[in-house]
Design an enzyme around this catalytic site. Structure first.
Site: not given
Length: 97
Positions: A14, A17, A63, A66, A93
């Site tokens: 991510c 984070c 995510c 976060c 995707c």
């Protein structure tokens, strides 16, 4: 698309984070112009939707740590014959990877 064809070995994290999200072993070229993966790691949260919406419109991917938007999950992996998605039946995707 640059992001779809970009090769990267290892784990995608991510941007917000650093949570591990996808393994490069599950990345495949879908021809959609967006980076696509056949499966995710535990750091990905999938919006709960019904089967019709998942197949036609997708479900939002975020995510787990976060809440950052990642892209959408589609239930059409079976059409990508010869890729890992043909086995999982899913196409993650991603808006950028």
């Amino acid at each position: 698309n640059f992001a779809e064809g970009k090769e990267h070995e290892g784990i995608f994290h991510c941007a917000g984070c650093d949570t591990p999200l996808f393994d490069s072993a599950m990345k495949f070229r879908s021809g959609t112009g967006w980076p696509s993966f056949a499966d995710s790691l535990e750091g990905v949260e999938v919006e709960q939707v019904n089967l019709v919406q998942l197949t036609m419109g997708g479900a939002e991917l975020r995510c787990k740590t976060c809440g950052g938007h990642l892209g959408d999950l589609f239930n059409d992996g079976y059409i990508f014959v010869g890729t890992p998605a043909a086995t999982t039946g899913k196409r993650y995707c991603i808006d950028g990877a």
